[in-house]
Scaffold this motif. Structure first.
Motif, PDB file in Angstrom:
ATOM      1  N   ASN A  43       8.348  28.990  45.287  1.00 36.99           N
ATOM      2  CA  ASN A  43       9.524  28.840  46.155  1.00 36.99           C
ATOM      3  C   ASN A  43      10.208  27.642  46.315  1.00 36.99           C
ATOM      4  O   ASN A  43      10.719  27.105  47.186  1.00 36.99           O
ATOM      5  N   VAL A  44      10.307  26.978  44.862  1.00 40.08           N
ATOM      6  CA  VAL A  44      10.744  25.594  44.957  1.00 40.08           C
ATOM      7  C   VAL A  44      11.913  25.810  43.621  1.00 40.08           C
ATOM      8  O   VAL A  44      11.643  26.360  42.546  1.00 40.08           O
ATOM      9  N   SER A  45      13.029  25.440  43.817  1.00 42.67           N
ATOM     10  CA  SER A  45      14.015  25.379  42.874  1.00 42.67           C
ATOM     11  C   SER A  45      14.598  24.070  42.245  1.00 42.67           C
ATOM     12  O   SER A  45      14.343  23.125  43.105  1.00 42.67           O
ATOM     13  N   ILE A  67      12.212  23.986  36.688  1.00 41.69           N
ATOM     14  CA  ILE A  67      11.343  23.846  37.842  1.00 41.69           C
ATOM     15  C   ILE A  67       9.776  23.674  37.110  1.00 41.69           C
ATOM     16  O   ILE A  67       9.022  22.899  37.888  1.00 41.69           O
ATOM     17  N   GLU A  68       9.539  24.647  36.402  1.00 45.39           N
ATOM     18  CA  GLU A  68       7.999  24.454  35.766  1.00 45.39           C
ATOM     19  C   GLU A  68       7.859  23.422  35.359  1.00 45.39           C
ATOM     20  O   GLU A  68       6.741  22.741  35.066  1.00 45.39           O
ATOM     21  N   HIS A 130       1.977  29.041  30.209  1.00 45.06           N
ATOM     22  CA  HIS A 130       2.467  28.533  31.558  1.00 45.06           C
ATOM     23  C   HIS A 130       2.399  26.704  31.248  1.00 45.06           C
ATOM     24  O   HIS A 130       1.409  26.214  30.519  1.00 45.06           O
ATOM     25  N   PRO A 131       3.597  26.264  31.690  1.00 41.07           N
ATOM     26  CA  PRO A 131       3.754  25.087  31.710  1.00 41.07           C
ATOM     27  C   PRO A 131       2.575  23.863  31.944  1.00 41.07           C
ATOM     28  O   PRO A 131       2.372  22.937  31.637  1.00 41.07           O
ATOM     29  N   ALA A 132       1.680  24.503  32.987  1.00 44.92           N
ATOM     30  CA  ALA A 132       0.746  23.657  33.695  1.00 44.92           C
ATOM     31  C   ALA A 132      -0.469  23.930  32.851  1.00 44.92           C
ATOM     32  O   ALA A 132      -1.675  23.479  33.456  1.00 44.92           O
TER      33      ALA A 132
END
Lengths: 219, 219
Positions: A43-45, A67-68, A130-132
């Motif tokens: 929920n963050v852009s 955002i990722e 996944h980027p994380a």
């Protein structure tokens, strides 16, 4: 990614190489951490992050195309900050080392949304794409290394039994860390995060402490 | 919903009242359980369930208007089946009761996808509007009641110390159950579900067993 135990907050990110510069990068990452923790992973852009951190969107996008990517760096930044706060530059020995870990966790628990974010990332970032993902692997390597040092020094000091297995402690701690937020959500007011953690530490002490340590604690 | 400890598989659902009848309902629910476990919570449609269970879509929809309603009943059905298999109609005492619980969990662990589904439902159904919310509350009430009986009979039999707190055991067990699948996903080949559970049981024994029980076990 610079999340090894030896890293400090000033290592992340290397400010001179970044379009935004050191001060703006730090502000963006702190804002990103607060937004992710407050609103959840999806929920963050970039637009919201630009607005809330007072950064022009174009400049933000030049450094963090998605955002990722901002999430991945923000997690590394947050991680090192928590570790620095918990360990205060030194690594305690044996059960005191476990207490330092508890202090770090309590800081995380008392930051609204941070544990939910941690739990979400731990599940989502299992995917190697996944980027994380790199953050996740290094984060658990860090925990395991911390357990190894705690147990080795605890054995040297006669607090921990010689047959204690750092991998077992790491497995049970990982299960605990990943289960504690869902349990809090499931059990609601029946459940206290801090109480659950203190009980978990007691389980570890009963499992791994020497009779001498238990006797000295009771005295 | 009929998931109280006294319920049996034949209570769920009450077949005579249902458009599909008993045999088709049982087939639909078993198929639904397998599909949810294999594909995850969000990847099963009523159309797929109709096809895989060999049920006309209209008839299926008359009984389960949404896939979520089929999920809720399927969970209750699965739950009672696992409990029946684990406890075999009787409730053992003290640590043996814990072993019966372990047997139930092992069945779940060995059913591909079931633990992932369990973990997903536990998080999603925290929302009181989720169709499986009643199931979730009753499921945890069932676990807590099981812990209470195990501890009370264990104290009577001299296996468990009198000050053991069923709520503490329930908290730690809930954290464990909700964390064990994410931990498996995070740690990958480092992690064995069965080993993690055996280690967790050992933590409980060390925390709650009487010296007499520990001595008799060592002998």
């Amino acid at each position: 990614m610079p999340t090894s135990p030896a890293a400090t907050a000033s290592d992340i990110p290397a400010p001179l190489d970044l379009p935004l510069g050191a001060a703006s990068t730090s502000r963006v990452l702190r804002t990103a951490g607060a937004l992710f923790a407050g609103r959840g992973l999806g929920n963050v852009s970039l637009e919201l992050l630009a607005e809330e951190s007072g950064t022009p969107l174009d400049a933000l996008r030049a450094q963090y195309p998605t955002i990722e990517s901002a999430l991945a760096v923000s997690l590394a930044f947050m991680n090192v900050g928590l570790q620095d706060a918990g360990f205060k530059g030194q690594r305690p020995r044996g059960w005191a080392s476990f207490d330092a870990f508890t202090a770090t966790l309590s800081r995380g628990m008392n930051t609204p949304g941070l544990y939910q974010l941690y739990s979400d990332v731990n599940v989502a970032a299992v995917d190697p794409k996944h980027p994380a993902h790199d953050w996740l692997v290094q984060h658990h390597d860090f925990i395991l290394e911390h357990m190894r040092v705690s147990i080795a020094t605890g054995i040297e000091d006669g607090q921990i039994r010689a047959e204690a297995d750092p991998e077992e402690l790491h497995r049970q701690l990982t299960v605990f860390l990943l289960g504690v937020v869902p349990a809090w959500r499931v059990l609601g007011e029946r459940f206290s995060l801090e109480q659950a953690f203190l009980e978990f530490k007691e389980l570890m002490v009963r499992r791994f402490a020497t009779p001498g340590y238990l006797a000295s604690r009771a005295a």
